[in-house]
Design a protein around this motif. Structure first.
Motif, short mmCIF file in Angstrom:
data_model
loop_
_atom_site.label_atom_id
_atom_site.label_comp_id
_atom_site.label_asym_id
_atom_site.label_seq_id
_atom_site.Cartn_x
_atom_site.Cartn_y
_atom_site.Cartn_z
N ALA B 20 0.84 -1.19 0.00
CA ALA B 20 0.00 0.00 0.00
C ALA B 20 0.88 1.24 0.00
CB ALA B 20 -0.89 0.01 1.24
N LEU B 21 0.25 2.35 -0.29
CA LEU B 21 0.97 3.62 -0.21
C LEU B 21 1.26 3.91 1.25
CD1 LEU B 21 -1.06 5.65 -2.78
CD2 LEU B 21 1.32 4.95 -2.95
N PRO B 22 2.24 4.75 1.50
CA PRO B 22 2.54 5.12 2.88
C PRO B 22 1.28 5.60 3.58
CG PRO B 22 4.07 6.19 1.35
CD PRO B 22 3.07 5.43 0.54
N ALA B 63 11.55 8.52 0.42
CA ALA B 63 11.12 7.24 -0.13
C ALA B 63 12.28 6.51 -0.80
CB ALA B 63 9.97 7.44 -1.11
N GLY B 64 13.45 7.14 -0.80
CA GLY B 64 14.63 6.48 -1.35
C GLY B 64 14.85 6.72 -2.82
N LEU B 65 14.09 7.66 -3.39
CA LEU B 65 14.27 7.96 -4.81
C LEU B 65 14.33 9.47 -5.02
CD1 LEU B 65 12.20 5.39 -6.82
CD2 LEU B 65 14.52 6.15 -7.32
N ARG B 143 5.39 5.82 -19.24
CA ARG B 143 5.11 5.09 -18.00
C ARG B 143 6.13 5.49 -16.94
NH1 ARG B 143 1.68 0.64 -18.81
NH2 ARG B 143 2.32 -0.24 -16.81
N ILE B 144 5.69 5.56 -15.70
CA ILE B 144 6.62 5.78 -14.60
C ILE B 144 7.53 4.56 -14.53
CG2 ILE B 144 6.84 6.17 -12.11
CD1 ILE B 144 3.95 7.24 -12.15
N PRO B 145 8.86 4.77 -14.48
CA PRO B 145 9.78 3.62 -14.44
C PRO B 145 9.41 2.67 -13.31
CG PRO B 145 11.00 5.67 -14.72
CD PRO B 145 9.57 6.04 -14.47
N GLU B 146 9.52 1.37 -13.59
CA GLU B 146 9.09 0.37 -12.61
C GLU B 146 9.83 0.50 -11.30
OE1 GLU B 146 7.02 -2.25 -10.67
OE2 GLU B 146 6.49 -1.41 -12.64
N ALA B 147 11.11 0.87 -11.36
CA ALA B 147 11.89 1.00 -10.13
C ALA B 147 11.32 2.13 -9.26
CB ALA B 147 13.35 1.29 -10.47
N VAL B 148 10.82 3.15 -9.92
CA VAL B 148 10.24 4.27 -9.19
C VAL B 148 8.90 3.86 -8.59
CG1 VAL B 148 9.34 6.62 -9.40
CG2 VAL B 148 11.42 5.96 -10.64
N VAL B 149 8.09 3.20 -9.40
CA VAL B 149 6.79 2.74 -8.91
C VAL B 149 6.97 1.83 -7.70
CG1 VAL B 149 4.77 1.32 -9.43
CG2 VAL B 149 5.61 2.97 -11.11
N ALA B 150 7.96 0.94 -7.79
CA ALA B 150 8.19 -0.03 -6.71
C ALA B 150 8.52 0.71 -5.41
CB ALA B 150 9.32 -0.98 -7.09
N ARG B 151 9.33 1.73 -5.51
CA ARG B 151 9.69 2.51 -4.34
C ARG B 151 8.47 3.23 -3.76
NH1 ARG B 151 14.47 2.00 -1.49
NH2 ARG B 151 16.16 1.71 -2.96
N PHE B 152 7.70 3.83 -4.66
CA PHE B 152 6.55 4.61 -4.21
C PHE B 152 5.47 3.71 -3.61
CE2 PHE B 152 7.12 8.50 -7.21
CZ PHE B 152 8.27 8.82 -6.52
N ARG B 153 5.37 2.51 -4.19
CA ARG B 153 4.25 1.65 -3.86
C ARG B 153 4.44 0.93 -2.54
NH1 ARG B 153 3.20 -1.98 -8.76
NH2 ARG B 153 5.28 -2.63 -8.10
N GLY B 154 5.63 0.38 -2.36
CA GLY B 154 5.82 -0.51 -1.23
C GLY B 154 6.15 0.24 0.05
#
Lengths: 161, 161, 161, 161
Positions: B20-22, B63-65, B143-154
């Motif tokens: 989930a989002l933060p 968020a590390g990015l 598309r938002i880069p997957e690495a970015v989405v992963a950071r934002f999402r988890g």
């Protein structure tokens, strides 16, 4: 040569072709924006820095070399020096007149001098100056392109009033 | 889910991996600059737009990015929407707290919600939101880069409080 | 009544004297300042907030009631709401046209709607709106002075094109 | 006394009580905001003017006399002079360190000197200075209040590092 108390350095490139820098100052009128005021009720001193930039950009446009074209050609005039003397405050609702002239032109550097007045009353508000170097897209100092120098140098090419 | 009167849209990507989002808002404290005030004696409404940007940049950093890295990678989050409701004025000398959270995350879009308060008193000053699309260096929506989405999402990757 | 996709709320004060708000939008042309750009190479989204303010100030001036006079009279229009949708980026060297119209006028509130286009090409860049309450020098919400309302309300009094 | 190439004028009020201006520069760290960049991809030169102001306001706070209190007491330090030399560009994502010290203190005037560096690398980015006069609420030049001078003058009262 003196103009409103600002001494102008002779143009070192003038001898090349007998032309001179524009003798008459170029002016840009700007309406003071509410966002440019501060809690003292007058214009914040940083706004004049933006106004001087707008005036030299307008000067370049009037000289036949829009800064956007210079930038598109891969060159920028990076600010290396900035000076200002504030004499009286500008206020919201006033129109300020920013007179600008080239005070020095060298192969890699250009300097501008500014006089900001109240356009309606002529009251002196601020005098300022900026120094710039020509840089390429990587930020490295380079010679000002000859086509740009030619425009800036020759009065008959500038199209200034 | 409601937080201080702002309804958050459910995260459409949450189902993908169960994360989930933060949940907790992230906050950035900023000292009001004199240059951010106007002649009404309070902070100009445009300053909050800058503050919201500073807060979401700090959120990304937390968020590390870091946004600077995202930008260096050739992607930008271009602002497509902006909303604000101003409740009480901020003043020079105060510290404002800008709470930020992601309200929506899609493959090409991300939205943030903000609550600005007086950090000392907790008084509500402003609520706002912004919508963004991911663009490449040419300005084309991607598309938002997957690495970015992963950071934002988890949540476990974000390092947020 | 619709204008470029923005629905205008009927003027609730129109019935009082049979007059109406200005039907034609008023426009202010502004040259993009270099300081208004950001590292994405285009105009920063906060600049449009300043432009909208400049346009409504110009609208008031054109309506015969300069904002500086309203302020001198002890009244301000404090911003309570702000919305923007960004469609395409503006760039340095362009002239932007900010169309403004009053979308709502009440005894204590006024709302404006804006359409920002590229003045040369007509390309739509942004649509926005702002809501304002009338406040006195202490920041307390008060009725908009009748003289101001009269100017804003009556088409024949506004002097608008 | 020289500090990073800036000559400091001796404090003409020091003889009065044997105290001296703070010897060590005070520093404020600021994270570069995206809104502070321009289309050259670096920080716009006007941002440093805002940063210098933020640093001297922080200096006053550290000296035990918050500028907001001075302003509340009816006094302002109006900017009369501004100088800057730009050595290297700051970029988005960096933290800049603004060192500030009082370079001159007179009965009606105060001057500050600044050195801006990259906080992580120590790289010199800019040196600057500002001059100010003390004015009352009407904008008239007045003596700096004795309580303010005493705070600024005495090292043991400043609380500076």
């Amino acid at each position: 040569m003196r103009w409103k108390g600002i001494r102008f350095i002779c143009n070192p490139m003038a001898a090349h072709d007998g032309s001179a820098l524009p003798a008459a100052p170029f002016a840009l009128d700007l309406t003071v924006r509410f966002a440019e005021t501060d809690a003292m009720g007058v214009v914040h001193h940083s706004a004049y820095v933006i106004w001087m930039e707008a005036a030299r950009v307008a000067w370049m446009e009037a000289a036949g070399l829009p800064y956007a074209e210079i930038a598109a050609g891969g060159h920028h005039f990076s600010v290396t020096g900035l000076q200002g003397e504030y004499r009286a405050p500008a206020r919201f609702g006033e129109v300020v007149r920013v007179q600008v002239t080239v005070s020095q032109l060298r192969s890699r550097q250009i300097s501008f001098a500014y006089v900001v007045t109240n356009a309606a009353t002529g009251q002196l508000l601020m005098t300022g100056s900026t120094e710039h170097i020509c840089v390429d897209l990587t930020g490295k100092m380079v010679r000002i392109p000859e086509a740009v120098v030619a425009r800036f140098r020759g009065r008959k090419h500038t199209g200034l009033p």
